[in-house]
Design a protein around this motif. Structure first.
Motif, mmCIF file in Angstrom:
data_model
loop_
_atom_site.group_PDB
_atom_site.id
_atom_site.type_symbol
_atom_site.label_atom_id
_atom_site.label_comp_id
_atom_site.label_asym_id
_atom_site.label_seq_id
_atom_site.Cartn_x
_atom_site.Cartn_y
_atom_site.Cartn_z
ATOM 1 N N LYS A 28 9.404 12.652 13.765
ATOM 2 C CA LYS A 28 10.584 11.919 14.221
ATOM 3 C C LYS A 28 11.785 12.837 14.368
ATOM 4 O O LYS A 28 12.500 12.813 15.378
ATOM 5 N N GLN A 29 12.007 13.698 13.337
ATOM 6 C CA GLN A 29 13.147 14.601 13.365
ATOM 7 C C GLN A 29 12.984 15.652 14.454
ATOM 8 O O GLN A 29 13.947 16.017 15.139
ATOM 9 N N LEU A 30 11.755 16.163 14.648
ATOM 10 C CA LEU A 30 11.514 17.175 15.678
ATOM 11 C C LEU A 30 11.751 16.609 17.065
ATOM 12 O O LEU A 30 12.364 17.250 17.919
ATOM 13 N N LEU A 31 11.271 15.365 17.330
ATOM 14 C CA LEU A 31 11.472 14.744 18.631
ATOM 15 C C LEU A 31 12.953 14.504 18.894
ATOM 16 O O LEU A 31 13.446 14.731 20.011
ATOM 17 N N LEU A 32 13.674 14.044 17.859
ATOM 18 C CA LEU A 32 15.102 13.797 18.021
ATOM 19 C C LEU A 32 15.841 15.072 18.373
ATOM 20 O O LEU A 32 16.655 15.117 19.296
ATOM 21 N N ARG A 33 15.537 16.164 17.632
ATOM 22 C CA ARG A 33 16.230 17.428 17.872
ATOM 23 C C ARG A 33 15.847 18.018 19.224
ATOM 24 O O ARG A 33 16.666 18.657 19.888
ATOM 25 N N THR A 34 14.599 17.802 19.663
ATOM 26 C CA THR A 34 14.172 18.292 20.970
ATOM 27 C C THR A 34 14.963 17.628 22.079
ATOM 28 O O THR A 34 15.406 18.265 23.038
ATOM 29 N N VAL A 35 15.188 16.302 21.956
ATOM 30 C CA VAL A 35 15.968 15.571 22.948
ATOM 31 C C VAL A 35 17.400 16.096 23.004
ATOM 32 O O VAL A 35 17.960 16.344 24.064
ATOM 33 N N LEU A 36 17.994 16.305 21.808
ATOM 34 C CA LEU A 36 19.393 16.714 21.759
ATOM 35 C C LEU A 36 19.605 18.160 22.186
ATOM 36 O O LEU A 36 20.666 18.516 22.700
ATOM 37 N N GLU A 37 18.604 19.024 21.941
ATOM 38 C CA GLU A 37 18.742 20.427 22.313
ATOM 39 C C GLU A 37 18.537 20.658 23.803
ATOM 40 O O GLU A 37 18.954 21.667 24.353
ATOM 41 N N ALA A 94 16.975 23.493 14.799
ATOM 42 C CA ALA A 94 16.299 22.389 15.479
ATOM 43 C C ALA A 94 14.815 22.334 15.150
ATOM 44 O O ALA A 94 14.166 21.307 15.321
ATOM 45 N N SER A 95 14.249 23.438 14.664
ATOM 46 C CA SER A 95 12.824 23.470 14.333
ATOM 47 C C SER A 95 12.545 23.025 12.899
ATOM 48 O O SER A 95 11.395 22.985 12.478
ATOM 49 N N TRP A 96 13.585 22.686 12.156
ATOM 50 C CA TRP A 96 13.462 22.342 10.724
ATOM 51 C C TRP A 96 12.485 21.191 10.493
ATOM 52 O O TRP A 96 12.415 20.248 11.278
ATOM 53 N N ASN A 135 9.351 31.176 -4.539
ATOM 54 C CA ASN A 135 9.851 30.015 -3.806
ATOM 55 C C ASN A 135 9.893 30.276 -2.302
ATOM 56 O O ASN A 135 10.809 29.814 -1.603
ATOM 57 N N ALA A 136 8.915 31.019 -1.807
ATOM 58 C CA ALA A 136 8.879 31.342 -0.382
ATOM 59 C C ALA A 136 8.254 30.192 0.406
ATOM 60 O O ALA A 136 7.177 29.692 0.051
ATOM 61 N N ASP A 137 8.928 29.769 1.451
ATOM 62 C CA ASP A 137 8.395 28.725 2.324
ATOM 63 C C ASP A 137 8.946 28.921 3.721
ATOM 64 O O ASP A 137 9.779 29.796 3.964
ATOM 65 N N ILE A 138 8.460 28.116 4.658
ATOM 66 C CA ILE A 138 8.988 28.159 6.020
ATOM 67 C C ILE A 138 9.048 26.738 6.558
ATOM 68 O O ILE A 138 8.114 25.942 6.369
ATOM 69 N N ARG A 139 10.178 26.403 7.152
ATOM 70 C CA ARG A 139 10.389 25.092 7.769
ATOM 71 C C ARG A 139 10.682 25.336 9.239
ATOM 72 O O ARG A 139 11.757 25.820 9.589
ATOM 73 N N GLY A 140 9.717 25.013 10.083
ATOM 74 C CA GLY A 140 9.862 25.354 11.497
ATOM 75 C C GLY A 140 9.803 26.857 11.650
ATOM 76 O O GLY A 140 8.813 27.495 11.303
#
Length: 264
Positions: A28-37, A94-96, A135-140
């Protein structure tokens, strides 16, 4: 009698309301940010035949896009396409994703981010000392990690495009009760669509998971080595925690902590 159409329709719906899963929230968040970007104008290839788009697609693009933009404007007061600034680009933010993935240092994104954070940790007393990453991670396309070198510790976020930010934190995490957490560091960086919030602290021995709910975002924190770390876009511009933290304990039970109560 209730004349509100949506309320009357809801009364006729026998299906119970269910919360979105973590994967559904991410999508949901990815689609929203894709539209806005997507602020560019559509381009038509020369000589290509014009094809009438499907009605369903038109409905999604017009109605869904306008609804998404209105929702973001109401929540943040930021117009889509407005100027932004900060250590991470708006494209990276936007990839978060709400749920992080493990950092793969052999991948292009993971390797570039890890190198950026390791380089940023230098400049101390002994740059030749080995560095420990936790505590290494990746979000998008944005990675975050805690780097300790020669007794100095930093919290770092870095994107695959060479952008990033690193800040000093306590080397030894503050102690916490077995079923509790503490808040060690928090804040906000950037502005407009380039703004993001971060928070990290200590976890007790019985805490297995920490979920942050703040400013409309649900964030699965990364828990390792007695610490929890989390970051998210579009948070409180003052860098404060205004929501809640849900702790999942070793016995499977949960407890909710009011975020502002951790500010002390």
């Amino acid at each position: 009698m209730n004349n509100d159409l949506l309320s009357r329709l809801a009364d006729l719906d026998a299906a119970p309301r269910t919360e979105l899963s973590a994967a559904e929230l991410d999508r949901k968040q990815l689609l929203l940010r894709t539209v806005l970007e997507d602020t560019g104008q559509p381009v038509r290839t020369a000589g290509a035949p014009f094809r009438r788009p499907l009605v369903r697609r038109v409905a999604f693009t017009a109605a869904g896009g306008l609804a998404a933009a209105a929702a973001v404007l109401a929540a943040t007061g930021i117009l889509p396409g407005s100027q932004s600034s900060g250590p991470l680009s708006s494209a990276q933010l936007a990839s978060w994703t709400a749920t992080p993935a493990g950092l793969d240092s052999s991948s292009r994104n993971g390797g570039a981010a890890e190198k950026w954070c390791l380089d940023a940790s230098k400049g101390g007393q002994d740059d030749s000392a080995p560095a420990k990453i936790s505590n290494a991670d990746i979000r998008g396309s944005v990675a975050s990690m805690v780097v300790t070198r020669a007794g100095e510790t930093t919290y770092c976020l870095a994107g695959s495009d060479g952008s990033g930010v690193s800040m000093a934190i306590d080397t030894v995490a503050a102690g916490a009760a077995a079923d509790a957490v503490t808040l060690d560091t928090l804040g906000a960086r950037g502005s407009d669509s380039g703004q993001f919030n971060y928070a990290l602290g200590s976890v007790g021995a019985d805490v297995r998971e920490v979920t942050v709910r703040d400013s409309g975002q649900t964030v699965q924190a990364t828990v390792q080595d007695g610490r929890w770390t989390a970051w998210w876009p579009d948070g409180n511009p003052d860098g404060l925690l205004t929501g809640t933290l849900t702790l999942t304990l070793a016995d499977g039970t949960t407890r909710t902590v009011d975020g502002p109560s951790l500010l002390g």
